[in-house]
Design a protein around this motif. Structure first.
Motif, PDB file in Angstrom:
ATOM      1  N   ALA A   1       0.718  -1.779   0.327  1.00  0.00           N
ATOM      2  CA  ALA A   1      -0.211  -0.492  -0.473  1.00  0.00           C
ATOM      3  C   ALA A   1       1.163   1.351   0.106  1.00  0.00           C
ATOM      4  O   ALA A   1       0.001   2.533  -0.594  1.00  0.00           O
ATOM      5  CB  ALA A   1      -1.208   0.097   1.217  1.00  0.00           C
TER       6      ALA A   1
ATOM      7  N   HIS B   1      -2.093  -1.169  -4.585  1.00  0.00           N
ATOM      8  CA  HIS B   1      -3.780  -1.816  -3.951  1.00  0.00           C
ATOM      9  C   HIS B   1      -4.238  -3.115  -4.120  1.00  0.00           C
ATOM     10  O   HIS B   1      -4.639  -3.423  -3.179  1.00  0.00           O
ATOM     11  CB  HIS B   1      -5.311  -0.708  -4.242  1.00  0.00           C
TER      12      HIS B   1
ATOM     13  N   SER C   1      -1.691  -5.316  -2.057  1.00  0.00           N
ATOM     14  CA  SER C   1      -1.891  -4.956  -0.517  1.00  0.00           C
ATOM     15  C   SER C   1      -3.215  -5.472  -0.485  1.00  0.00           C
ATOM     16  O   SER C   1      -3.586  -6.362   0.320  1.00  0.00           O
ATOM     17  CB  SER C   1      -1.983  -3.058  -0.602  1.00  0.00           C
ATOM     18  N   ARG C   2      -4.680  -5.416  -1.026  1.00  0.00           N
ATOM     19  CA  ARG C   2      -5.955  -6.020  -0.714  1.00  0.00           C
ATOM     20  C   ARG C   2      -5.722  -7.226  -1.205  1.00  0.00           C
ATOM     21  O   ARG C   2      -6.437  -8.329   0.256  1.00  0.00           O
ATOM     22  CB  ARG C   2      -6.563  -5.710  -1.634  1.00  0.00           C
TER      23      ARG C   2
ATOM     24  N   HIS D   1      -8.187  -2.799   7.379  1.00  0.00           N
ATOM     25  CA  HIS D   1      -6.928  -2.412   6.490  1.00  0.00           C
ATOM     26  C   HIS D   1      -7.588  -2.814   4.634  1.00  0.00           C
ATOM     27  O   HIS D   1      -7.843  -1.730   4.091  1.00  0.00           O
ATOM     28  CB  HIS D   1      -6.360  -2.289   6.289  1.00  0.00           C
TER      29      HIS D   1
ATOM     30  N   SER E   1      -9.449   0.234   2.439  1.00  0.00           N
ATOM     31  CA  SER E   1      -9.266  -0.107   0.783  1.00  0.00           C
ATOM     32  C   SER E   1      -9.929   0.046  -0.200  1.00  0.00           C
ATOM     33  O   SER E   1     -10.407   0.529  -1.439  1.00  0.00           O
ATOM     34  CB  SER E   1      -8.147  -0.875   0.473  1.00  0.00           C
TER      35      SER E   1
ATOM     36  N   HIS F   1     -10.731   3.207  -2.491  1.00  0.00           N
ATOM     37  CA  HIS F   1      -9.945   2.399  -3.702  1.00  0.00           C
ATOM     38  C   HIS F   1     -10.745   2.224  -5.043  1.00  0.00           C
ATOM     39  O   HIS F   1     -11.587   1.105  -4.200  1.00  0.00           O
ATOM     40  CB  HIS F   1      -8.634   1.609  -3.514  1.00  0.00           C
TER      41      HIS F   1
END
Length: 181
Positions: free
Chosen positions: A73, A85, A88-89, A106, A110, A114
């Motif tokens: 991220a 993203h 990171s997801r 988190h 997200s 996003h």
């Protein structure tokens, strides 16, 4: 003596030495202190966290996945240095599935901020992390429900109260929060 390991065979010594570096590396990166600890090296940390996360190591894997989500991220180890993203997801989802409540939070954030957005899933993830006892997730869930309206305000108030209760329980201090009555 407490804290000493008794190694009686060559095989035990090899196993201990093979594992001590790994445990030391992860613990040092996890507990990196600003007062003379391990120098901050996000790219190296990324490399160290990747193996256990991919192998789904029960001991450290979920925490490593969470840390990788944070690094992705921030754009660490990304060709253009920009936040990734989607990646990171993926890391946060893996850690969340393993019960790491901050990862669920988190991931929820997200999904709310996003593209592609999924506010329904974001709210469910934050509420689930709240049920795991993570007070910041309760606040995120309350915020998401307040955004959505349509009856969410009552539940949002309950979640804010739960966040305050969890905070008081974990810190011994009262933390009452009142937003937008």
């Amino acid at each position: 003596m407490a804290g000493l390991t008794t190694l009686s065979t060559e095989e035990e010594v090899r196993e201990y030495l093979a594992n001590v570096h790994t445990e030391y590396s992860f613990q040092c990166h996890k507990e990196n202190d600003a007062a003379g600890g391990v120098p901050e090296d996000p790219a190296m940390a990324y490399s160290l966290f990747l193996g256990p996360c991919e192998k789904s190591s029960i001991d450290v894997g979920p925490d490593c996945c969470h840390n990788l989500g944070l690094l992705a991220a921030q754009g660490v180890r990304q060709p253009d240095g920009r936040p990734n993203h989607d990646l990171s997801r993926r890391f946060f989802a893996k850690a969340c599935d393993a019960g790491v409540a901050p990862s669920c939070m988190h991931l929820a954030i997200s999904l709310n901020i996003h593209e592609p957005r999924d506010d329904t899933r974001a709210t469910a993830l934050a509420e689930n992390a709240c049920k795991m006892g993570h007070s910041p997730s309760c606040m995120v869930a309350a915020h998401l429900l307040s955004q959505r309206g349509l009856g969410g305000k009552v539940r949002a108030r309950e979640l804010r109260a739960e966040a305050a209760r969890l905070h008081a329980e974990n810190t011994g201090r009262d933390f009452s929060v009142e937003f937008g009555k």
